[in-house]
Design an enzyme around this catalytic site. Sequence first.
Site, mmCIF file in Angstrom:
data_model
loop_
_atom_site.group_PDB
_atom_site.id
_atom_site.type_symbol
_atom_site.label_atom_id
_atom_site.label_comp_id
_atom_site.label_asym_id
_atom_site.label_seq_id
_atom_site.Cartn_x
_atom_site.Cartn_y
_atom_site.Cartn_z
ATOM 1 N N GLU A 19 35.494 31.479 33.309
ATOM 2 C CA GLU A 19 36.049 32.699 32.711
ATOM 3 C C GLU A 19 35.253 33.110 31.482
ATOM 4 O O GLU A 19 34.904 34.286 31.317
ATOM 5 C CB GLU A 19 37.521 32.480 32.378
ATOM 6 N N TYR A 54 37.898 26.456 35.520
ATOM 7 C CA TYR A 54 38.292 27.848 35.335
ATOM 8 C C TYR A 54 38.026 28.348 33.917
ATOM 9 O O TYR A 54 37.610 29.504 33.733
ATOM 10 C CB TYR A 54 39.764 28.045 35.729
ATOM 11 N N LYS A 74 42.401 35.176 26.045
ATOM 12 C CA LYS A 74 41.237 35.124 26.938
ATOM 13 C C LYS A 74 41.255 36.302 27.909
ATOM 14 O O LYS A 74 40.227 36.921 28.181
ATOM 15 C CB LYS A 74 41.231 33.799 27.685
ATOM 16 N N HIS A 120 46.569 52.282 52.937
ATOM 17 C CA HIS A 120 45.174 52.714 52.957
ATOM 18 C C HIS A 120 44.952 53.909 52.030
ATOM 19 O O HIS A 120 45.806 54.788 51.946
ATOM 20 C CB HIS A 120 44.783 53.092 54.388
ATOM 21 N N CYS A 152 48.880 29.007 25.532
ATOM 22 C CA CYS A 152 48.716 30.240 26.298
ATOM 23 C C CYS A 152 48.687 31.464 25.394
ATOM 24 O O CYS A 152 47.839 32.344 25.541
ATOM 25 C CB CYS A 152 49.836 30.377 27.322
ATOM 26 N N GLU A 195 45.062 46.078 51.696
ATOM 27 C CA GLU A 195 45.290 46.264 53.131
ATOM 28 C C GLU A 195 44.523 45.250 53.976
ATOM 29 O O GLU A 195 44.883 44.992 55.130
ATOM 30 C CB GLU A 195 44.912 47.680 53.554
ATOM 31 N N CYS A 220 45.393 31.620 27.671
ATOM 32 C CA CYS A 220 45.294 32.633 28.719
ATOM 33 C C CYS A 220 45.481 34.058 28.223
ATOM 34 O O CYS A 220 44.805 34.974 28.712
ATOM 35 C CB CYS A 220 46.278 32.320 29.848
#
Length: 451
Positions: A184, A180, A53, A440, A45, A445, A50
Amino acid sequence: MSEAAWDYDLFVIGAGSGGVRASRIAAAHGARVAVAEEFRVGGTCVIRGCVPKKLLVYGSHFAEELQDAANYGWTVEKMTFDWAKLRDAVLRDVDRLNAAYTSTLESNKVERFLERATVVGPNTVRLASGREITAKYILIATGAWPVRPSFPGAEHAITSNEVFHLETLPKRVVIAGAGYIALEFAGIFNALGCHVTVVNRSETLLRGYDAALRDRLLQITMARSIEYKFNCPFERVEKREDGSLAIHLGGQTQALEADVLLVATGRRPKTDGLGLEDVGVELGEKGEVLVDATGRTNVPSIYAVGDVTDRVQLTPIAIREGQAFADRVFGGKDTRISYDCIPSAVFSQPPLAAVGLTEGEARNRYGSVKVYTSDFRPMKNIFGHRPERGLYKMVVDAASDRVLGIHMIGPEAPEILQAAAIAVKAGLTKAAFDDTVALHPSMAEELVLLK
């Protein structure tokens, strides 16, 4: 053998996320701990996964955002991109994290051996230097390694290990796989101006994610000029004198021309050559270390955590497993890991995130379910002249109104999903979402306005 007769109470092989956490917590409980790491402290990682990346994802986003800036009144002149500058900045941060993880081990008085270690007995490891060390417990935390497909010319491909070190930015990138990692990097290279072709041996991308999100991502990325070739096995790859590649695929009459072939066809537990089978540790079909609910193998003194067990290949899971192991074995706490409702994300462009059951999984398990969706154009995209639409989807048990899964694709989806995952894990109902006042204007939301 008495406690003092062991060289250490715990010897950890692998200093990635799981191994470092287990080492630190075990040492905090008073154990004498040592860890062996043959490459760099930090693991996949931090070093080649990750974290670097995600930094490349951030860097590639500026291509789009700088173009959008003009529509917000900004004048951006002489826009250029320097791959080497981004690459080197990312690698410097990897160095920083490597130092931070090393410091963590040092401050917790964990002894480090920066060399390969193999298991030669239930309580004995051998370092590459030849030294043998004994420990009451051995923890395997060696992670996983990219799978390299077998076809003529496969040696000309690179994996996610090498992609962070490219000398120059390629003009044409072919990516093998549609998981993934593949998607990516497809998004990164596409945003940086490369021509990207994704080649997959099946017709499914992102297996395991909700079908509606997968379809939306495919539509958006194709509109962004990423090409896909499904049901295309690799036949051979030829490297030309100028360094370019001719990639021959089954069912295709014309070879793909590329400067880089990145194979991202999965990751396999990294157990080759560790000596586990020689001491009787049972391994699975993919080489994964088979463990019980506590992480213990069939050899009572040997445990394993993280990707090497192939239970869930996610960094946060490795960290939790490492902590649970140390707390249980050295801290007297019967800590257990829950593997349900694990949130996950794909940092594609746009990103998607999910927690809980997909619609198909929910129907199979519960029969009657209700599905609520919001298909909207994110405000962020309005001045970008992009017709891309976000999609949020909630799957609910019709009988109890309990939320079984949330699935999202759109800007910042992973950041929003983390908080929503708490609600799903807690077993909240759709009514609880409905009763919450919307914040909002925001994309988040939409989660409390789903119809």
